[in-house]
Design a protein around this motif. Structure first.
Motif, PDB file in Angstrom:
ATOM      1  N   LEU A  20     -12.100 -10.504  -3.860  1.00  0.00           N
ATOM      2  CA  LEU A  20     -11.142  -9.821  -4.706  1.00  0.00           C
ATOM      3  C   LEU A  20      -9.834  -9.629  -3.955  1.00  0.00           C
ATOM      4  O   LEU A  20      -9.828  -9.347  -2.756  1.00  0.00           O
ATOM      5  CB  LEU A  20     -11.699  -8.457  -5.127  1.00  0.00           C
ATOM      6  CG  LEU A  20     -12.919  -8.468  -6.061  1.00  0.00           C
ATOM      7  CD1 LEU A  20     -13.437  -7.053  -6.256  1.00  0.00           C
ATOM      8  CD2 LEU A  20     -12.558  -9.088  -7.402  1.00  0.00           C
ATOM      9  N   ASP A  21      -8.728  -9.815  -4.642  1.00  0.00           N
ATOM     10  CA  ASP A  21      -7.425  -9.732  -3.993  1.00  0.00           C
ATOM     11  C   ASP A  21      -6.441  -9.094  -4.965  1.00  0.00           C
ATOM     12  O   ASP A  21      -6.137  -9.667  -6.015  1.00  0.00           O
ATOM     13  CB  ASP A  21      -6.956 -11.129  -3.588  1.00  0.00           C
ATOM     14  CG  ASP A  21      -5.710 -11.096  -2.732  1.00  0.00           C
ATOM     15  OD1 ASP A  21      -4.656 -10.687  -3.250  1.00  0.00           O
ATOM     16  OD2 ASP A  21      -5.785 -11.493  -1.560  1.00  0.00           O
ATOM     17  N   ASN A  44     -11.110 -20.229  -7.943  1.00  0.00           N
ATOM     18  CA  ASN A  44     -11.805 -21.102  -6.989  1.00  0.00           C
ATOM     19  C   ASN A  44     -10.983 -22.345  -6.669  1.00  0.00           C
ATOM     20  O   ASN A  44     -11.046 -22.873  -5.547  1.00  0.00           O
ATOM     21  CB  ASN A  44     -13.197 -21.477  -7.507  1.00  0.00           C
ATOM     22  CG  ASN A  44     -13.206 -22.046  -8.906  1.00  0.00           C
ATOM     23  OD1 ASN A  44     -12.334 -21.735  -9.723  1.00  0.00           O
ATOM     24  ND2 ASN A  44     -14.183 -22.881  -9.205  1.00  0.00           N
ATOM     25  N   GLN A  45     -10.166 -22.796  -7.618  1.00  0.00           N
ATOM     26  CA  GLN A  45      -9.269 -23.924  -7.341  1.00  0.00           C
ATOM     27  C   GLN A  45      -8.129 -23.488  -6.421  1.00  0.00           C
ATOM     28  O   GLN A  45      -7.713 -24.248  -5.540  1.00  0.00           O
ATOM     29  CB  GLN A  45      -8.707 -24.473  -8.660  1.00  0.00           C
ATOM     30  CG  GLN A  45      -9.761 -25.087  -9.557  1.00  0.00           C
ATOM     31  CD  GLN A  45      -9.231 -25.385 -10.957  1.00  0.00           C
ATOM     32  OE1 GLN A  45      -8.222 -24.824 -11.388  1.00  0.00           O
ATOM     33  NE2 GLN A  45      -9.917 -26.262 -11.665  1.00  0.00           N
ATOM     34  N   GLY A  46      -7.636 -22.265  -6.637  1.00  0.00           N
ATOM     35  CA  GLY A  46      -6.599 -21.755  -5.761  1.00  0.00           C
ATOM     36  C   GLY A  46      -7.072 -21.662  -4.328  1.00  0.00           C
ATOM     37  O   GLY A  46      -6.358 -22.037  -3.386  1.00  0.00           O
ATOM     38  N   LYS A  47      -8.298 -21.179  -4.149  1.00  0.00           N
ATOM     39  CA  LYS A  47      -8.840 -21.094  -2.788  1.00  0.00           C
ATOM     40  C   LYS A  47      -9.032 -22.481  -2.195  1.00  0.00           C
ATOM     41  O   LYS A  47      -8.853 -22.675  -0.989  1.00  0.00           O
ATOM     42  CB  LYS A  47     -10.144 -20.310  -2.762  1.00  0.00           C
ATOM     43  CG  LYS A  47     -10.596 -20.036  -1.330  1.00  0.00           C
ATOM     44  CD  LYS A  47     -11.700 -19.014  -1.235  1.00  0.00           C
ATOM     45  CE  LYS A  47     -12.010 -18.707   0.227  1.00  0.00           C
ATOM     46  NZ  LYS A  47     -13.111 -17.719   0.371  1.00  0.00           N
ATOM     47  N   GLY A  69       3.629 -18.250  -9.978  1.00  0.00           N
ATOM     48  CA  GLY A  69       3.472 -18.154  -8.536  1.00  0.00           C
ATOM     49  C   GLY A  69       2.056 -17.947  -8.047  1.00  0.00           C
ATOM     50  O   GLY A  69       1.839 -17.676  -6.862  1.00  0.00           O
ATOM     51  N   TYR A  70       1.062 -18.094  -8.920  1.00  0.00           N
ATOM     52  CA  TYR A  70      -0.334 -17.854  -8.503  1.00  0.00           C
ATOM     53  C   TYR A  70      -0.781 -18.866  -7.456  1.00  0.00           C
ATOM     54  O   TYR A  70      -1.265 -18.483  -6.379  1.00  0.00           O
ATOM     55  CB  TYR A  70      -1.245 -17.890  -9.726  1.00  0.00           C
ATOM     56  CG  TYR A  70      -2.695 -17.564  -9.420  1.00  0.00           C
ATOM     57  CD1 TYR A  70      -3.075 -16.263  -9.087  1.00  0.00           C
ATOM     58  CD2 TYR A  70      -3.677 -18.545  -9.486  1.00  0.00           C
ATOM     59  CE1 TYR A  70      -4.399 -15.956  -8.814  1.00  0.00           C
ATOM     60  CE2 TYR A  70      -5.010 -18.242  -9.219  1.00  0.00           C
ATOM     61  CZ  TYR A  70      -5.366 -16.949  -8.884  1.00  0.00           C
ATOM     62  OH  TYR A  70      -6.684 -16.655  -8.612  1.00  0.00           O
ATOM     63  N   SER A  71      -0.619 -20.154  -7.737  1.00  0.00           N
ATOM     64  CA  SER A  71      -0.998 -21.168  -6.749  1.00  0.00           C
ATOM     65  C   SER A  71      -0.101 -21.088  -5.518  1.00  0.00           C
ATOM     66  O   SER A  71      -0.535 -21.375  -4.391  1.00  0.00           O
ATOM     67  CB  SER A  71      -0.943 -22.568  -7.358  1.00  0.00           C
ATOM     68  OG  SER A  71       0.332 -22.840  -7.917  1.00  0.00           O
ATOM     69  N   THR A  72       1.145 -20.658  -5.730  1.00  0.00           N
ATOM     70  CA  THR A  72       2.075 -20.490  -4.615  1.00  0.00           C
ATOM     71  C   THR A  72       1.535 -19.480  -3.609  1.00  0.00           C
ATOM     72  O   THR A  72       1.593 -19.695  -2.386  1.00  0.00           O
ATOM     73  CB  THR A  72       3.441 -20.003  -5.124  1.00  0.00           C
ATOM     74  OG1 THR A  72       3.822 -20.731  -6.290  1.00  0.00           O
ATOM     75  CG2 THR A  72       4.508 -20.144  -4.056  1.00  0.00           C
ATOM     76  N   LEU A  73       1.013 -18.376  -4.117  1.00  0.00           N
ATOM     77  CA  LEU A  73       0.458 -17.346  -3.244  1.00  0.00           C
ATOM     78  C   LEU A  73      -0.731 -17.876  -2.447  1.00  0.00           C
ATOM     79  O   LEU A  73      -0.858 -17.609  -1.246  1.00  0.00           O
ATOM     80  CB  LEU A  73       0.038 -16.124  -4.058  1.00  0.00           C
ATOM     81  CG  LEU A  73       1.162 -15.348  -4.753  1.00  0.00           C
ATOM     82  CD1 LEU A  73       0.578 -14.181  -5.547  1.00  0.00           C
ATOM     83  CD2 LEU A  73       2.178 -14.847  -3.753  1.00  0.00           C
ATOM     84  N   ALA A 103       7.179 -11.216  -4.193  1.00  0.00           N
ATOM     85  CA  ALA A 103       7.682 -10.027  -3.505  1.00  0.00           C
ATOM     86  C   ALA A 103       6.599  -8.959  -3.418  1.00  0.00           C
ATOM     87  O   ALA A 103       6.419  -8.303  -2.377  1.00  0.00           O
ATOM     88  CB  ALA A 103       8.911  -9.488  -4.230  1.00  0.00           C
ATOM     89  N   ARG A 104       5.851  -8.773  -4.510  1.00  0.00           N
ATOM     90  CA  ARG A 104       4.785  -7.771  -4.525  1.00  0.00           C
ATOM     91  C   ARG A 104       3.719  -8.097  -3.481  1.00  0.00           C
ATOM     92  O   ARG A 104       3.125  -7.181  -2.879  1.00  0.00           O
ATOM     93  CB  ARG A 104       4.144  -7.712  -5.914  1.00  0.00           C
ATOM     94  CG  ARG A 104       3.124  -6.585  -6.061  1.00  0.00           C
ATOM     95  CD  ARG A 104       2.411  -6.633  -7.399  1.00  0.00           C
ATOM     96  NE  ARG A 104       3.341  -6.577  -8.515  1.00  0.00           N
ATOM     97  CZ  ARG A 104       3.620  -7.596  -9.317  1.00  0.00           C
ATOM     98  NH1 ARG A 104       3.041  -8.774  -9.131  1.00  0.00           N
ATOM     99  NH2 ARG A 104       4.473  -7.460 -10.308  1.00  0.00           N
ATOM    100  N   ALA A 105       3.493  -9.377  -3.255  1.00  0.00           N
ATOM    101  CA  ALA A 105       2.495  -9.805  -2.273  1.00  0.00           C
ATOM    102  C   ALA A 105       3.030  -9.769  -0.843  1.00  0.00           C
ATOM    103  O   ALA A 105       2.292 -10.062   0.103  1.00  0.00           O
ATOM    104  CB  ALA A 105       2.016 -11.222  -2.610  1.00  0.00           C
TER     105      ALA A 105
END
Length: 225
Positions: A20-21, A44-47, A69-73, A103-105
């Motif tokens: 969880l993140d 799971n693809q992002g990881k 920006g999900y995959s970017t993170l 920015a939030r991350a």
């Protein structure tokens, strides 16, 4: 087999292998609230993207297609302290949401979001001498994927990796007579990769919460210049 089962299996994988993140979850929530299309990679693809980038030791990453920006993170988290990722987005609203998520991350110092037509911004990266990138992830306008691949190769070095998403299109890529512009665009991508002697590539079919699709992986084996 059904979409329901594929989604349930993805959920099981994520629960057991993807921690969880809060920042990643917040990025998805903010993207949904902003009305962005839910076409981001699955957790799971992002990881997988993160692990591939980390295994490759990537220090400079290029992403074509930011969305929220999900995959970017995920990719940014693979970088060493001195690493950097440049991500390209054509839609102003998407870029704005992505910048807020980044920015939030706490990753604004690592990630640069560039707004504009990707072909133009890719040319600008070359002009600025930003190349070479160690890894490129292409997940943007499917019609122009072959062009993005050509630019990614130009901005790579021998040993760079180019990952491309959505290369199966529910199996539609085998239909030479398809009237779907996205399928025809992806078929042009396959033809471009097949004709390119400076890469060694393959593609893998996938099923999951995002349906039936796949991704390709190309290793730059020759001098892209």
């Amino acid at each position: 087999m059904s979409q329901e089962q594929w989604t349930e299996v993805d959920r099981y994988i994520t629960e057991h292998m993807v921690a969880l993140d809060a920042a990643l979850d917040a990025a998805l929530e903010a993207s949904a609230q902003a009305g962005l299309p839910a076409i981001n990679v699955a957790p799971n693809q992002g990881k997988l993207l993160m692990l591939l980038a980390r295994m490759h030791g990537a220090k400079r990453i290029l992403e074509v297609g930011t969305l929220g920006g999900y995959s970017t993170l995920w990719l940014a988290r693979a970088l060493p302290p001195e690493g950097r990722i440049i991500t390209l987005e054509a839609v102003p609203k998407h870029a704005e949401v992505a910048r807020e998520n980044i920015a939030r991350a706490g990753l604004s110092g690592v990630v640069e979001v560039r707004l504009g037509n990707a072909v133009d911004t890719l040319a600008q990266l070359e002009k600025e001498g930003q190349a070479p990138f160690d890894l490129t992830f292409i997940d943007a306008d499917k019609v122009r994927t072959a062009e993005y691949f050509a630019w990614a190769l130009k901005l790579s070095r021998k040993g760079s990796v180019i990952l491309t998403d959505n290369v199966v299109r529910k199996g539609g890529i085998v239909d030479a007579d398809s009237t779907d512009a996205n399928i025809q665009g992806m078929r042009r991508f396959y033809e471009a990769v097949a004709a390119e002697p400076r890469v060694s590539a393959t593609a893998v079919q996938t099923v999951g919460s995002k349906g039936y699709d796949g991704f390709s992986l190309a290793l730059v084996t020759g001098d892209p210049k």
